[in-house]
Design a protein around this motif. Structure first.
Motif, PDB file in Angstrom:
ATOM      1  N   GLN A  79      -5.070   9.515 -14.265  1.00 28.86           N
ATOM      2  CA  GLN A  79      -4.766   9.273 -12.856  1.00 28.86           C
ATOM      3  C   GLN A  79      -5.617   8.136 -12.288  1.00 28.86           C
ATOM      4  N   ASN A  80      -6.910   8.093 -12.673  1.00 27.46           N
ATOM      5  CA  ASN A  80      -7.766   7.002 -12.217  1.00 27.46           C
ATOM      6  C   ASN A  80      -7.294   5.658 -12.739  1.00 27.46           C
ATOM      7  N   GLN A  81      -6.879   5.642 -14.008  1.00 28.97           N
ATOM      8  CA  GLN A  81      -6.369   4.399 -14.584  1.00 28.97           C
ATOM      9  C   GLN A  81      -5.102   3.944 -13.879  1.00 28.97           C
ATOM     10  N   VAL A  82      -4.240   4.957 -13.594  1.00 31.58           N
ATOM     11  CA  VAL A  82      -2.993   4.607 -12.877  1.00 31.58           C
ATOM     12  C   VAL A  82      -3.315   4.040 -11.503  1.00 31.58           C
ATOM     13  N   VAL A 132      -2.375  -4.358  -9.559  1.00 29.64           N
ATOM     14  CA  VAL A 132      -1.034  -4.964  -9.476  1.00 29.64           C
ATOM     15  C   VAL A 132      -0.657  -5.234  -8.015  1.00 29.64           C
ATOM     16  N   GLY A 133      -0.967  -4.252  -7.113  1.00 27.13           N
ATOM     17  CA  GLY A 133      -0.644  -4.441  -5.698  1.00 27.13           C
ATOM     18  C   GLY A 133      -1.402  -5.615  -5.099  1.00 27.13           C
ATOM     19  N   ILE A 140       0.839  -1.207   0.000  1.00 27.88           N
ATOM     20  CA  ILE A 140       0.000   0.000   0.000  1.00 27.88           C
ATOM     21  C   ILE A 140       0.870   1.252   0.000  1.00 27.88           C
ATOM     22  N   ALA A 141       1.929   1.253   0.833  1.00 33.48           N
ATOM     23  CA  ALA A 141       2.816   2.423   0.868  1.00 33.48           C
ATOM     24  C   ALA A 141       3.484   2.644  -0.482  1.00 33.48           C
ATOM     25  N   MET A 142       3.992   1.554  -1.078  1.00 29.65           N
ATOM     26  CA  MET A 142       4.642   1.687  -2.392  1.00 29.65           C
ATOM     27  C   MET A 142       3.637   2.139  -3.454  1.00 29.65           C
TER      28      MET A 142
END
Length: 523
Positions: free
Chosen positions: A181-184, A191-192, A32-34
């Protein structure tokens, strides 16, 4: 949840589940931090790229609008602005003159749009909202300035200067930026999550394999605890776990060896105990037989033992009478001493014979009718002289309305005489009281004195045979130590009980309780 409950919750979990939980939580938090850091970085980079693109579009419009503003013709500017409007994110564009009056506008401005009149000398963001940027750049031309006095022989002096002739502004939409930004964010989340799941599966599989030997060792220990068997554990796995299993197996082997030794010692002790038990049984049987023979002998010899001492007492009384007739009073004192000692010896013989008869089972309860007044008279005749020897006052209190009883007169009188004589013997210049009272089931005889009293330790053994309060050689009070023991046996034979309550220097209270077997008369 309190610290105690948290500790209990952790204690109920295995080390494997705790390690897996801690590792999964750590990986999740790290992911989450990354993800947050990556999202912030990517979003900032996307913003910078899109803003740079908007700057380039605005600056390109400014370059193409130079001729149109100088000539005052908006045809060329119209074409340039049309090209700018062709970009997807451009909402509107405008050209302003030097005095910031509108030269040409194209596109639709957002609602509640406020026109700012800020002059800028470079491309800048004038207004930024959640939905768009307002970007403004100056429209500049290069002007040539020459000197008024020129030398005939010198080259003309020329200087160049940028001059602002207007402004170009573009309203650039942030919609694509928000979508990006939403897609990112979505991509990073997916991925996380996949990474956390994969890492958790890998970690779970690895830790399962790592802790499997430890789990089997724990199961072996638990089974050994439950069954009591000394089970050996399989030695495999990590170095530390192998060391633990080896130490556990060594301990089990030591316990096996000790258990074998204990079994051997136990078998040996059982054999010795069996031998000693047989010897003790034989010794007990011999002692019981000897005691029974002794008791039977004493019971059978009661007449032979009493007759001589009674004869001595009888002849002593005759001699005393003859001496009184002759007036030989010196010898009378000696005969009184003989009579007293004979009576004492007879009392001791009677006590021994009574105890022997009780032990031999030769004593029976003979209940007869007895009046309370008769009982009181007999006790008074015997106890008053004993009380006067130590300057004591003897009193009988009758609180019972019963006048006639049905019980063993001899045993009751002997018991009360023993208790009252003891009270008189251990009390000096005091009070000895006999209180008679009853309830619906029992009649009670309370003997209370103000004498030396008894300690808690003495009260434990005063009813034992041959035990006295003061058993030392220098004891002050005489006696055989059988009176209370015989009294207790008599009262128990009559289905009653004797109790004592006392403290040192506070006197004593002996209570005889007997059941009312047959109530004959009431007062």
């Amino acid at each position: 949840m309190s610290q105690k409950n948290q500790t209990k919750s952790i204690a109920n979990k295995s080390i494997k589940s705790l390690v897996i939980s801690f590792m999964v939580i750590s990986i999740t938090l790290m992911t989450i931090a990354m993800g947050i850091v990556t999202a912030i970085g990517v979003n900032q980079q996307s913003r910078d790229l899109m803003l740079n693109n908007a700057f380039q579009i605005t600056e390109g419009l400014a370059k193409q609008a130079v001729f149109s503003i100088l000539s005052g013709s908006n045809q060329n500017a119209h074409d340039a602005m049309k090209q700018v409007q062709g970009f997807q994110s451009v909402l509107a564009s405008s050209l302003l003159l030097e005095d910031q009056s509108v030269f040409l506008t194209m596109g639709s401005y957002p609602d509640h749009f406020n026109v700012t009149l800020d002059a800028v000398d470079q491309t800048s963001v004038i207004v930024e909202t959640n939905n768009y940027w307002l970007i403004r750049t100056p429209v500049e031309v290069i002007a040539e300035l020459g000197s008024d006095e020129e030398s005939e022989f010198e080259l003309e002096s020329i200087s160049l200067e940028e001059q602002v002739i207007g402004y170009a502004e573009v309203i650039y939409s942030k919609e694509n930026l928000s979508q990006a930004q939403n897609q990112v964010a979505m991509l990073i989340t997916i991925v996380g999550s996949i990474s956390v799941v994969l890492l958790s599966l890998i970690l779970h599989t690895g830790l399962q394999k790592l802790f499997k030997p430890l789990g089997q060792l724990a199961q072996t220990m638990q089974q050994a605890k439950k069954t009591g068997e000394h089970l050996l554990a399989q030695v495999y796995g990590a170095k530390e776990i192998r060391n633990m299993a080896s130490s556990y197996n060594s301990m089990m082997k030591v316990l096996d060896s000790q258990e074998d030794d204990l079994k051997e010692h136990r078998d040996q002790l059982e054999k010795e105990v069996a031998v000693r038990t047989r010897e003790l049984v034989q010794a007990r049987d011999s002692a019981l037989t000897a005691s029974r023979h002794k008791s039977e002998f004493m019971a059978n010899m009661s007449h032979e033992l009493r007759t001589p001492i009674q004869s001595i007492i009888g002849y002593g009384e005759l001699v005393t009478e003859e001496l009184e007739l002759e007036g030989n009073f010196d010898l009378i004192d000696d005969m009184d001493k003989i009579a007293k000692n004979s009576q004492r010896l007879l009392l001791m013989i009677n006590s021994l014979l009574d105890l022997a008869k009780i032990e031999a089972g030769r004593v029976e309860v003979n209940n007869i009718e007895i009046t309370v007044d008769e009982l009181k008279a007999n006790l008074t005749d015997t106890i008053v002289p004993l009380a006067q020897r130590n300057n004591n006052e003897f009193t009988i209190k009758q609180l019972s309305n019963i006048k006639l009883l049905y019980l063993d007169k001899e045993k009751l009188e002997q018991t009360l005489l023993n208790l009252l004589s003891n009270a008189c013997k251990f009390t000096e210049n005091g009070q000895v009281t006999l209180t008679i009272y009853n309830d619906n089931q029992q009649i009670y005889f309370d003997i209370v004195d103000t004498g030396i009293g008894l300690s808690k330790e003495q009260q434990k053994y005063i009813f034992d045979e041959f035990r006295q309060v003061d058993a030392s050689q220098s004891r002050k009070f005489s006696g055989t130590g059988l009176g209370l023991a015989i009294s207790k046996r008599f009262i128990e034979m009559m289905q009653g009980r004797i109790t004592v309550v006392s403290e040192l220097e506070q006197g004593a209270r002996f209570t005889v309780a007997l059941p009312l077997q047959r109530l004959l008369s009431h007062g």
